[in-house]
Design a protein around this motif. Structure first.
Motif, PDB file in Angstrom:
ATOM      1  N   PHE A  19       0.582  -1.252   0.132  1.00 20.98           N
ATOM      2  CA  PHE A  19       0.049  -0.037  -0.038  1.00 20.98           C
ATOM      3  C   PHE A  19       0.865   1.272  -0.109  1.00 20.98           C
ATOM      4  O   PHE A  19       0.278   2.230  -0.047  1.00 20.98           O
ATOM      5  CB  PHE A  19      -0.697  -0.051   1.260  1.00 20.98           C
ATOM      6  CG  PHE A  19      -1.785  -0.834   1.518  1.00 20.98           C
ATOM      7  CD1 PHE A  19      -3.016  -1.266   0.360  1.00 20.98           C
ATOM      8  CD2 PHE A  19      -1.755  -2.143   2.216  1.00 20.98           C
ATOM      9  CE1 PHE A  19      -3.928  -2.126   0.511  1.00 20.98           C
ATOM     10  CE2 PHE A  19      -2.662  -3.242   2.372  1.00 20.98           C
ATOM     11  CZ  PHE A  19      -3.598  -3.232   1.049  1.00 20.98           C
TER      12      PHE A  19
ATOM     13  N   SER B 130     -13.896  -0.002  -1.984  1.00 21.12           N
ATOM     14  CA  SER B 130     -13.452  -1.105  -2.733  1.00 21.12           C
ATOM     15  C   SER B 130     -14.137  -2.128  -2.649  1.00 21.12           C
ATOM     16  O   SER B 130     -14.647  -2.698  -1.456  1.00 21.12           O
ATOM     17  CB  SER B 130     -11.802  -1.306  -2.380  1.00 21.12           C
ATOM     18  OG  SER B 130     -11.919  -1.263  -0.939  1.00 21.12           O
TER      19      SER B 130
ATOM     20  N   SER C 288       1.867   7.932   3.804  1.00 21.85           N
ATOM     21  CA  SER C 288       1.216   8.568   4.677  1.00 21.85           C
ATOM     22  C   SER C 288       1.874   9.674   5.289  1.00 21.85           C
ATOM     23  O   SER C 288       3.034   9.173   5.871  1.00 21.85           O
ATOM     24  CB  SER C 288       0.450   7.670   5.465  1.00 21.85           C
ATOM     25  OG  SER C 288      -0.193   8.043   6.540  1.00 21.85           O
TER      26      SER C 288
ATOM     27  N   LYS D 178      -6.916   5.639   5.244  1.00 21.10           N
ATOM     28  CA  LYS D 178      -6.582   6.524   4.244  1.00 21.10           C
ATOM     29  C   LYS D 178      -6.272   5.956   2.778  1.00 21.10           C
ATOM     30  O   LYS D 178      -6.086   6.852   1.819  1.00 21.10           O
ATOM     31  CB  LYS D 178      -5.757   7.893   4.814  1.00 21.10           C
ATOM     32  CG  LYS D 178      -6.755   8.472   5.846  1.00 21.10           C
ATOM     33  CD  LYS D 178      -5.672   9.629   6.524  1.00 21.10           C
ATOM     34  CE  LYS D 178      -6.417  10.364   7.523  1.00 21.10           C
ATOM     35  NZ  LYS D 178      -7.510  11.428   7.096  1.00 21.10           N
ATOM     36  N   LEU D 179      -5.153   4.949   2.984  1.00 16.41           N
ATOM     37  CA  LEU D 179      -4.451   4.451   1.765  1.00 16.41           C
ATOM     38  C   LEU D 179      -5.504   3.650   0.967  1.00 16.41           C
ATOM     39  O   LEU D 179      -5.287   3.482  -0.278  1.00 16.41           O
ATOM     40  CB  LEU D 179      -3.061   3.777   2.310  1.00 16.41           C
ATOM     41  CG  LEU D 179      -2.198   4.725   2.702  1.00 16.41           C
ATOM     42  CD1 LEU D 179      -1.010   3.885   3.239  1.00 16.41           C
ATOM     43  CD2 LEU D 179      -1.614   5.757   1.579  1.00 16.41           C
ATOM     44  N   LEU D 180      -6.555   3.160   1.533  1.00 14.17           N
ATOM     45  CA  LEU D 180      -7.412   2.062   1.194  1.00 14.17           C
ATOM     46  C   LEU D 180      -8.426   2.680   0.110  1.00 14.17           C
ATOM     47  O   LEU D 180      -9.008   3.922   0.467  1.00 14.17           O
ATOM     48  CB  LEU D 180      -8.178   1.229   1.884  1.00 14.17           C
ATOM     49  CG  LEU D 180      -7.312   0.048   2.576  1.00 14.17           C
ATOM     50  CD1 LEU D 180      -8.266  -0.555   3.494  1.00 14.17           C
ATOM     51  CD2 LEU D 180      -6.359  -0.821   1.533  1.00 14.17           C
ATOM     52  N   PRO D 181      -8.652   2.490  -1.026  1.00 13.45           N
ATOM     53  CA  PRO D 181      -9.692   3.340  -1.753  1.00 13.45           C
ATOM     54  C   PRO D 181     -11.046   3.281  -1.274  1.00 13.45           C
ATOM     55  O   PRO D 181     -11.395   1.964  -0.704  1.00 13.45           O
ATOM     56  CB  PRO D 181      -9.869   2.489  -3.237  1.00 13.45           C
ATOM     57  CG  PRO D 181      -8.940   1.345  -3.388  1.00 13.45           C
ATOM     58  CD  PRO D 181      -8.115   1.325  -1.936  1.00 13.45           C
ATOM     59  N   ALA D 182     -12.001   4.201  -1.108  1.00  7.99           N
ATOM     60  CA  ALA D 182     -13.115   4.090  -0.637  1.00  7.99           C
ATOM     61  C   ALA D 182     -14.264   3.171  -1.502  1.00  7.99           C
ATOM     62  O   ALA D 182     -14.237   3.295  -2.723  1.00  7.99           O
ATOM     63  CB  ALA D 182     -13.906   5.574  -0.673  1.00  7.99           C
TER      64      ALA D 182
END
Length: 139
Positions: free
Chosen positions: A62, A135, A67, A129-133
């Protein structure tokens, strides 16, 4: 990524050395009871080495170090782990030597646990915050 690997490596060395310290001190003092010294080895290997190897995988997957919260996580978590295992080592050593430990040692260890918790919260916020919303779940 190299810093994360080096951190895991340092914790591996400290874990092995703490196991050696526990064995040699208890043998030298003919101590057969329980003390916190016996679990310092495990804490360093699990919460230090293994944890940072998992963080290394998360970095690879990720880009965790991208971040802005990562440096905060890194330093707070490491400070918490250092305080926690440091106080466990002091308390365990005093137990093996037949001495009482004061409330200050427990208080500082508690602060270490609070910092560990804060570091973990920062890690999870960073990952979130790094994961796409929205998904889709992995199949």
């Amino acid at each position: 990524m190299r810093r994360i690997l080096n951190t895991a490596h340092v914790y591996m060395i400290l874990g092995v050395v703490s196991g050696l310290y526990y064995r040699e001190l208890t043998k030298a003092e003919d101590f057969t009871g329980d003390s916190q010294l016996g679990v310092v080895h495990t804490h360093l290997l699990a919460l230090g080495m293994l944890f940072f190897l998992v963080v290394l995988v998360l970095e690879k997957q990720f880009g965790l170090t991208g971040s802005r919260l990562f440096p905060w996580f890194y330093w707070i978590y490491n400070a918490g782990l250092a305080l926690t295992v440091g106080m466990m080592t002091v308390h365990g050593t005093l137990t093996v030597l037949g001495r009482e430990s004061g409330a200050a040692i427990a208080g500082i260890a508690g602060l270490g646990h609070i910092l560990l918790t804060a570091g973990l919260v920062l890690l999870f916020v960073s990952l979130g915050k790094l994961l796409p919303a929205g998904s889709p779940p992995a199949a």
